[in-house]
Design an enzyme around this catalytic site. Structure first.
Site, PDB file in Angstrom:
ATOM      1  N   HIS A  52       0.185 -11.605   1.879  1.00 45.08           N
ATOM      2  CA  HIS A  52      -0.826 -10.935   1.275  1.00 45.08           C
ATOM      3  C   HIS A  52      -1.239 -11.533   0.226  1.00 45.08           C
ATOM      4  O   HIS A  52      -2.654 -11.573  -0.100  1.00 45.08           O
ATOM      5  CB  HIS A  52      -0.260  -9.534   0.753  1.00 45.08           C
TER       6      HIS A  52
ATOM      7  N   TYR B 243       0.713  -1.146   0.066  1.00 48.61           N
ATOM      8  CA  TYR B 243       0.079  -0.125   0.023  1.00 48.61           C
ATOM      9  C   TYR B 243       0.973   1.247  -0.227  1.00 48.61           C
ATOM     10  O   TYR B 243       0.530   2.403  -0.099  1.00 48.61           O
ATOM     11  CB  TYR B 243      -0.827   0.010   1.346  1.00 48.61           C
TER      12      TYR B 243
END
Length: 266
Positions: free
Chosen positions: A97, A39
Site C-alpha cells: 500500500h 480501509y
C-alpha cells in the site's frame, strides 16, 4: 494479467455503506473491486461479493498490504487474514500500500514476500502503490518489471504524475489512478464542465475518460448508484485530442494525499 480498466474503489466506505456500494457496483457490471487492509472494510467487501451471485472467476479483487505488515515474516500471515475477511481463497492482485516509512523494511524484502504469496497461490498478481521512481527502481531490481502488475498512485488532472507515468510505461508497468476525480474538485472545473456539456456527458465521465486516454486504469468510488453507473460508462467516452490537451494543461502538482510517512515524492 489483465487489469480491468475501471474498478470500484472502496476508500472511506464503512459498514453497510461499503456493502451497498460494492453490491451496486457488481450489479451494474463492475468487475474490479479495490480495497485495502487499512480501509477496515474487507469483511464488508467480502460479504457483498459473496451475496452478489457473480461467479468468483468474473471479479477481479485487489487488496493492499498495510505498512505494519511489510516484513518478510508478517506479510503472508496478514494476507491470509485479508483473505479470510474477504471470504476468498486467493486475490487477483495484492499491492504494497505504501513503502515502508523511512525504509525500515527493505523494498526487496516485501517484494520477495509478495512473490512467495503468489507462488503459494494466495494472489494471482502483485504490485505496488505510492511508489516513487527510486522505489519503483528498487522493486524492479528485486523481482523484475514483468512481475509488477501496477503502481497505484494518486493521479488526476491537477496531479498528473508525468515523470512516474513515463518511467512506469518505459518498464511496461501500468499505473492505476486513485483519487481520479480529485475528491470531486475536478467536477467543478469550467473547462471540464464545458466539455461534458458538449459531449452530453457528466464531468466525472470526462475526467475519467482523460485518465483512460492516458492508458491508466481508474478506481473511482461512490455511494450513489447513479454515479457508479455513469462512471462505468466513461469507458465508452472518447475525447478529442484538443479536449485532452486542454485537461493536460491543468497539471499543477496538487497532491491531496500526503501522510507524514509518505516517501519523498518525485
Amino acid at each position: 494479467m489483465n487489469l480491468p480498466t475501471i474498478g470500484a474503489g472502496t476508500f472511506r466506505l464503512q459498514g453497510q455503506q461499503a456493502i451497498d456500494s460494492v453490491a451496486n457496483a457488481l450489479d451494474l457490471g463492475y468487475r474490479h473491486i479495490d480495497t485495502a487492509q487499512i480501509y477496515g472494510n474487507e469483511a464488508e467487501v467480502g460479504a457483498a461479493l459473496a451475496n452478489s451471485g457473480v461467479p468468483r472467476g468474473e471479479v477481479f479483487v485487489t487488496t493492499k498490504i498495510w505498512i505494519d505488515h511489510l516484513a518478510g515474516d508478517a506479510l503472508i500471515p496478514s494476507l491470509k487474514q485479508s483473505l479470510h475477511k474477504l471470504r476468498l481463497d486467493s486475490l487477483d492482485l495484492t499491492l504494497i500500500h505504501w513503502p515502508s516509512p523511512g525504509g525500515k523494511v527493505a523494498v526487496a524484502e516485501s517484494m520477495a514476500a509478495l512473490l512467495e504469496a503468489r507462488a503459494l497461490g494466495l494472489t494471482r498478481a502483485i504490485g505496488v502503490s505510492n511508489f516513487t521512481i527510486p522505489l519503483l527502481t528498487e522493486a524492479i531490481d528485486a523481482v523484475g518489471a514483468p512481475n509488477i502488475a501496477t503502481n497505484q498512485v494518486e493521479l488526476h488532472p491537477y496531479l498528473q504524475n508525468r515523470a512516474v507515468a513515463a518511467f512506469a510505461a518505459a518498464h511496461g508497468i501500468r499505473l492505476t489512478a486513485y483519487m481520479p476525480l480529485a475528491y470531486g474538485k475536478v467536477l467543478k472545473d469550467p473547462t471540464v464542465r464545458g466539455i461534458a456539456a458538449r459531449l452530453q456527458a457528466t464531468p466525472a465521465q470526462v475526467a475519467l475518460a482523460w485518465s483512460l486516454a492516458k492508458g491508466h486504469a481508474v478506481i473511482p468510488s461512490s455511494t450513489q448508484r447513479a454515479n457508479l453507473a455513469a462512471n462505468l460508462a466513461a469507458a465508452q467516452l472518447v475525447l478529442a485530442s484538443a479536449d485532452i490537451a486542454a485537461i493536460d494543461a491543468f497539471d499543477r502538482g496538487e497532491r491531496l494525499v500526503g501522510p507524514e510517512f509518505a516517501p519523498a515524492w518525485d
